[in-house]
Design a protein around this motif. Structure first.
Motif, PDB file in Angstrom:
ATOM      1  N   ARG A   1       0.799  -1.227   0.000  1.00 27.95           N
ATOM      2  CA  ARG A   1       0.000   0.000   0.000  1.00 27.95           C
ATOM      3  C   ARG A   1       0.833   1.278   0.000  1.00 27.95           C
ATOM      4  N   VAL A   2       2.156   1.132  -0.215  1.00 25.17           N
ATOM      5  CA  VAL A   2       3.039   2.298  -0.209  1.00 25.17           C
ATOM      6  C   VAL A   2       3.658   2.475  -1.594  1.00 25.17           C
ATOM      7  N   GLY A   3       3.653   3.720  -2.086  1.00 23.23           N
ATOM      8  CA  GLY A   3       4.359   4.087  -3.302  1.00 23.23           C
ATOM      9  C   GLY A   3       5.489   5.029  -2.943  1.00 23.23           C
ATOM     10  N   ILE A   4       6.710   4.726  -3.414  1.00 22.24           N
ATOM     11  CA  ILE A   4       7.894   5.524  -3.070  1.00 22.24           C
ATOM     12  C   ILE A   4       8.499   6.089  -4.347  1.00 22.24           C
ATOM     13  N   ALA A   5       8.915   7.348  -4.306  1.00 25.25           N
ATOM     14  CA  ALA A   5       9.639   7.953  -5.424  1.00 25.25           C
ATOM     15  C   ALA A   5      10.642   8.948  -4.874  1.00 25.25           C
ATOM     16  N   GLY A   6      11.759   9.094  -5.573  1.00 28.90           N
ATOM     17  CA  GLY A   6      12.745  10.064  -5.129  1.00 28.90           C
ATOM     18  C   GLY A   6      13.946  10.119  -6.030  1.00 28.90           C
ATOM     19  N   GLN A   7      14.702  11.199  -5.888  1.00 28.75           N
ATOM     20  CA  GLN A   7      15.828  11.451  -6.773  1.00 28.75           C
ATOM     21  C   GLN A   7      17.060  10.639  -6.414  1.00 28.75           C
ATOM     22  N   SER A   8      17.194  10.227  -5.174  1.00 27.96           N
ATOM     23  CA  SER A   8      18.353   9.425  -4.768  1.00 27.96           C
ATOM     24  C   SER A   8      17.997   7.949  -4.771  1.00 27.96           C
ATOM     25  N   GLY A   9      18.641   7.189  -5.660  1.00 29.02           N
ATOM     26  CA  GLY A   9      18.378   5.757  -5.717  1.00 29.02           C
ATOM     27  C   GLY A   9      18.727   5.056  -4.426  1.00 29.02           C
ATOM     28  N   ALA A  10      19.869   5.410  -3.827  1.00 33.62           N
ATOM     29  CA  ALA A  10      20.310   4.738  -2.604  1.00 33.62           C
ATOM     30  C   ALA A  10      19.327   4.963  -1.458  1.00 33.62           C
ATOM     31  N   ILE A  11      18.830   6.197  -1.320  1.00 26.90           N
ATOM     32  CA  ILE A  11      17.909   6.500  -0.219  1.00 26.90           C
ATOM     33  C   ILE A  11      16.555   5.847  -0.456  1.00 26.90           C
TER      34      ILE A  11
END
Length: 740
Positions: free
Chosen positions: A182-192
Motif C-alpha cells: 500500500r506504499v508508493g515511493i519515489a525520489g531522486q536518490s536511488g540509494a535512499i
C-alpha cells in the motif's frame, strides 16, 4: 475493467508529451506496467548493472517479454541477444538504457521510433557532472525526451519496482517481497529510496511501487506522486526530495493526493541558498526554503519528516491507522514506569491524556477492584497479574468508549511464537477492524523484527505498530494534524484591483535596474495594494521638513530616503519622537551628515517626515519569492529584535482573509493581538488587510520582486499602519547587493 486497465485504455502507440494530470498518469502507467522490457547495453561482464537487473527480472518472475540488445552478441545469459530494436520479436515497450552517455540520446530516439512508450536511463554522465561535454549531453537528452514524448526516468538512476507486475528493474540484490503493498515511493536518490523500501520491508510493510528518478530529465517526482494518487492500491505516498523543480506540478500532485485521502510523507534535503538570496530584507532572511516548503506543502497535506527513522514510523502509522475523528487519547500499559514515559513524551509534543469519561472510569474501577488507581494512561499491570483477562477487558473498554479517538497500547510484537500474546494481538486487531478509531501499539524502544515478527505483523493489518517513543509520538501527532486539515483547499487567486496592477507595472518600469525601490516608492506601491500607510511626505530642506511636520502634527519621525540604504536604522538614518520644529531641523541635519560620511556614498533623495503612531504591538508583515516554492507571505513579531525573536509564520501566496487570520493565529503576536492577559484586543482587520494585499502584490509580480519587508507594521486598538517598507527587486543589481 480493473483500475490498471482503465488507466492504460487507449494508451498504445507513440506517446505525446504529458500535458495534464491524466496524460501524466498514463505515461507513468506505461512505465510501471509494460508489455515487455528491453535491456540496451546487455553485457555479461561480472557484477555489471545490466546483469544484476536481468537477474532480478528473472528471479522475481516478470511475465512480459525480456529482450537483451547487444550488436556484438548472439546469445547472453543463456538467451537470444538482439542487435537492435528492429530485430526484436515484438515492438519494444519499456527500454532500459545501460549504454554510455554519449550514445544514450540516440537510443532514446531509436526506441521511440521503434514504438517504445517508456524508458529508464540508468546511465550516468549527464547534468550531475559539471564539465561542458556532460552538460551538452544533458541538454541533448532533455530535448530528445521532449520531442519523442517517452515516459522517462533518469538518467543517473537505479531502476524501479512495480510489485504487481513482478517488475524489478533495479540493481538491489536484497530480498524483495513481490506483493502489491500500500506504499508508493519515489525520489531522486536511488540509494535512499532503496533504503526506505528495505526498511519498510523489514518492518513487514509492503511497497507496491518504488521509482528512482535520478536527474529527472523526463518524469519528475511530482509525476509519480500524481500516479500514486490515482492508483487505488496505494494508501500512502513517500517521497525523497532534493529539490522542487516545478512548484505548480508539485502542488497539483499534493492536491491530487489530498483529494484521494492519501498523505504525502516527504523527506526534504536541506535548505536552498536561493531561498536566502533575499536576505537584504528581514523577510528573506527568515523565509528559508525549508520553512517555505513547510508553509506551502503542509497546507496541501504533506507531512515533512526530518530523518529516515521518522519517515518509517510515520509511514507505518498512516498505512495501518485511519485518521482519527479528534485528538482524545487513551492508553493502556502494564508498567507504571512506561506509563510515566508515555505521559512525558506526549506532553512534550503538545498532547495530553485527558481524564477518562465517567462511564469508562466506573467500568475500569469495578473490574480492577478496590485500591486500584484508574487513570489515563491506565496501568493495568498489577491487576493483570491476578487476572490476565483484565488486560484485554481494559483495552476493549477504551476502544468501545465513544469519547476516545485514538487508543494506544504499550507493547511490542514477540520475536518468537508466543500463544497468549499472539492471541491477544489478533483479538485487538479484530476490535480495531470493527471499531471506528485508530489502535496503535507503541514499543518504547526500537525492537528488531525477526522473520516471525514480520509474518505476524502482516497478519495484523488493522493496527499500527510503532517503535521508539519519540518517533511514535511524532507519527501520531502527524496523524491528528492531517485529520484536522481543511477538507477542501480552494485555489486562491490574486484579488488585486486593476489600478494596483497598473501601479506595479509603472513602479517596476521606473526602477531602471535598481536593486530596490526606496521607501517612498515602496510605500506608494504598498498603498495601491491596500496596505494602510502612515501620513508622511519627503523633504529636501530642513525648513520643508518643519512645514511637513506641522501639517501632520507632532510627534513625527525623520527617516533617510535612499535606494542604496536598505536598513536605515543601521546607519543612524532614523530619528524618533520629534516634538518640535527645532527637533525636526536638528534631526534633518544630523541624518544628512551621517549619510554623507558613509563610505559607499549612497544617493540621498531626501528625508521622510512621517506620522509617529502610538502602537501597542510592533509586527512584521512581508513576502518573499522562494527559489523552489515560489511566493510566500510572512507575519510575526516585528521591530529591531525580529531575528532574535523569530516569531513568524508563513503561507503560500496569494491568500484570502480566512487564511490570513489562520496565519496570524499561528504566532505569539497573534495571541497578543487578541488581547493577552486582560489587555484590549487590537485592530486585527488592519493586519489581515495588509497580509492579503502583500500576498496579492508578490503573486502579481511573478518573479520580478524578490522580497517585501514591512517592519514595523504598528498596531493599536483603532488602526494598523505600515511605517516602513522595503521592496527588493529580483534583478542582477539586487543579487550583487546581497553578496555585499
Amino acid at each position: 475493467m480493473d483500475a490498471h486497465a482503465a488507466i492504460s485504455a487507449g494508451s498504445a502507440g507513440k506517446w505525446s508529451p504529458p500535458r495534464d494530470a491524466s496524460d501524466i498518469v498514463k505515461s507513468v502507467h506505461a512505465m510501471l506496467h509494460p508489455r515487455n522490457i528491453v535491456l540496451v547495453g546487455a553485457t555479461d561482464k561480472p557484477g555489471n548493472y545490466a546483469e544484476r537487473i536481468w537477474n532480478n527480472l528473472v528471479k522475481y518472475g516478470y511475465e512480459g517479454g525480456l529482450y537483451p540488445i547487444n550488436a556484438r552478441r548472439e546469445t547472453i545469459w543463456g538467451v537470444d541477444c538482439y542487435k537492435d530494436f528492429a530485430s526484436l520479436p515484438e515492438k519494444p515497450d519499456h527500454v532500459l538504457v545501460l549504454v554510455p552517455a554519449r550514445v544514450a540520446v540516440q537510443v532514446i530516439r531509436d526506441a521511440a521510433a521503434a514504438g517504445a512508450r517508456s524508458a529508464t536511463i540508468v546511465t550516468s554522465g549527464f547534468s550531475e557532472l559539471q564539465d561542458e561535454e556532460s552538460q551538452r549531453l544533458a541538454e541533448e537528452l532533455r530535448q530528445a525526451v521532449k520531442e519523442t514524448g517517452l515516459a522517462v526516468t533518469g538518467p543517473n538512476c537505479l531502476g524501479n519496482l512495480s510489485a504487481g507486475e513482478k517488475l524489478f528493474t533495479n540493481i538491489d540484490d536484497r530480498i524483495v517481497t513481490m506483493e502489491q503493498g500500500r506504499v508508493g515511493i519515489a525520489g531522486q536518490s536511488g540509494a535512499i529510496v532503496m533504503a526506505i523500501r528495505q526498511a519498510l520491508e523489514d518492518r513487514g510493510v509492503g511497497v507496491g511501487y518504488m521509482v528512482t528518478t535520478g536527474n529527472e530529465v523526463g518524469l519528475e517526482t511530482p509525476d509519480l506522486m500524481a500516479y500514486f494518487a490515482a492508483d487505488p492500491s496505494i494508501r500512502v505516498i513517500v517521497v525523497y526530495l532534493e529539490g522542487v523543480r516545478n512548484t505548480k506540478a508539485f502542488r497539483d500532485a499534493c492536491k491530487a493526493a489530498r483529494a484521494a485521502g492519501k498523505p504525502v510523507i516527504a523527506l526534504k534535503l536541506g535548505a536552498s541558498e536561493g531561498g536566502r538570496a533575499a536576505a537584504m530584507a528581514h523577510t528573506g532572511a527568515l523565509a528559508g526554503s525549508i520553512e517555505t516548503f513547510d508553509a506551502i506543502s503542509t497546507r496541501e497535506g504533506v507531512i515533512r519528516v526530518r530523518g529516515l527513522d521518522e519517515l518509517i514510523e510515520t509511514t507505518e502509522c498512516f498505512v495501518h491507522a485511519d485518521t482519527p475523528k479528534g485528538n482524545r487519547l487513551a492508553a493502556v500499559s502494564l508498567s507504571g514506569g512506561k506509563r510515566g514515559l508515555l505521559i512525558d513524551a506526549f506532553y512534550s509534543a503538545g498532547m495530553n491524556f485527558a481524564p477518562l469519561p465517567a462511564n469508562a472510569s466506573e467500568q475500569l474501577a469495578r473490574m480492577l477492584g478496590p485500591g486500584s488507581i484508574v487513570g489515563n494512561p491506565l496501568d493495568a499491570g498489577f491487576a493483570a497479574v491476578v487476572d490476565p483477562s483484565v488486560y484485554m477487558k481494559s483495552i476493549k473498554i477504551m476502544i468501545d468508549d465513544p469519547d476516545t479517538d485514538i487508543v494506544i497500547i504499550d507493547a511490542e510484537l514477540p520475536k518468537a511464537p508466543h500463544e497468549l500474546r499472539e492471541r491477544n494481538l489478533r483479538i485487538v486487531n479484530e476490535m480495531a477492524a470493527a471499531g471506528n478509531k485508530p489502535v496503535i501499539y507503541i514499543s518504547a524502544m526500537s525492537i528488531g523484527f525477526t522473520e516471525h515478527t514480520k509474518a505476524l505483523r502482516k497478519s495484523l493489518p488493522d493496527i499500527a505498530v510503532l517503535q521508539g517513543l519519540d518517533r511514535a509520538v511524532g507519527a501520531i501527532k502527524s496523524l491528528i494534524e492531517y485529520a484536522n486539515l481543511r477538507k477542501e483547499v480552494p485555489d486562491i487567486v490574486s484579488s488585486s484591483k486593476t489600478s494596483a496592477r497598473a501601479m506595479l507595472e509603472k513602479m517596476l518600469k521606473s526602477a531602471n535596474g535598481a536593486a530596490a525601490l526606496d521607501e517612498v516608492g515602496s510605500k506608494k506601491l504598498l498603498k495601491a495594494y491596500g496596505i494602510p500607510i502612515s501620513q508622511e511626505a519627503i523633504a529636501q530642506t530642513s525648513a520643508e521638513a518643519v512645514k511637513i511636520a506641522k501639517k501632520i502634527g507632532f510627534p513625527v519621525v525623520a527617516k533617510v530616503v535612499s535606494p542604496d540604504i536598505l536598513h536605515k536604522s543601521d546607519v543612524g538614518g532614523v530619528v524618533l519622537d520629534l516634538n518640535s520644529a527645532a527637533e525636526v531641523r536638528k534631526a534633518f541635519d544630523d541624518i544628512v551628515k551621517r549619510v554623507k560620511k558613509l563610505k559607499n556614498k549612497p544617493r540621498l533623495e531626501g528625508i521622510l517626515i512621517a506620522q509617529q503612531v502610538e502602537a501597542d504591538l510592533e509586527l512584521v508583515v512581508g513576502a518573499s519569492l522562494d527559489a523552489e516554492m515560489g511566493p510566500v507571505v510572512l507575519f510575526g513579531t516585528g521591530g529591531v529584535d525580529i531575528e532574535l525573536m523569530k516569531d513568524v509564520a508563513l503561507a503560500g501566496a496569494p491568500i484570502d482573509a480566512a487564511e490570513a487570520r489562520q496565519l496570524i493565529a499561528r504566532t505569539k503576536a497573534g495571541v497578543k493581538l487578541k488581547g493577552y492577559r486582560g489587555r484590549p484586543a487590537l485592530h486585527e482587520a488592519s493586519a489581515v488587510k495588509a497580509l492579503v494585499g502583500l500576498s496579492n502584490l508578490i503573486a502579481d509580480a511573478g518573479t520580478r520582486i524578490a522580497s517585501i519587508d514591512v517592519n514595523p507594521f504598528l498596531l493599536n486598538s483603532k488602526l494598523g499602519v505600515a511605517v516602513d517598507g522595503l521592496i527588493v527587486l529580483n534583478n542582477e543589481a539586487a543579487r550583487k547587493a546581497a553578496k555585499h
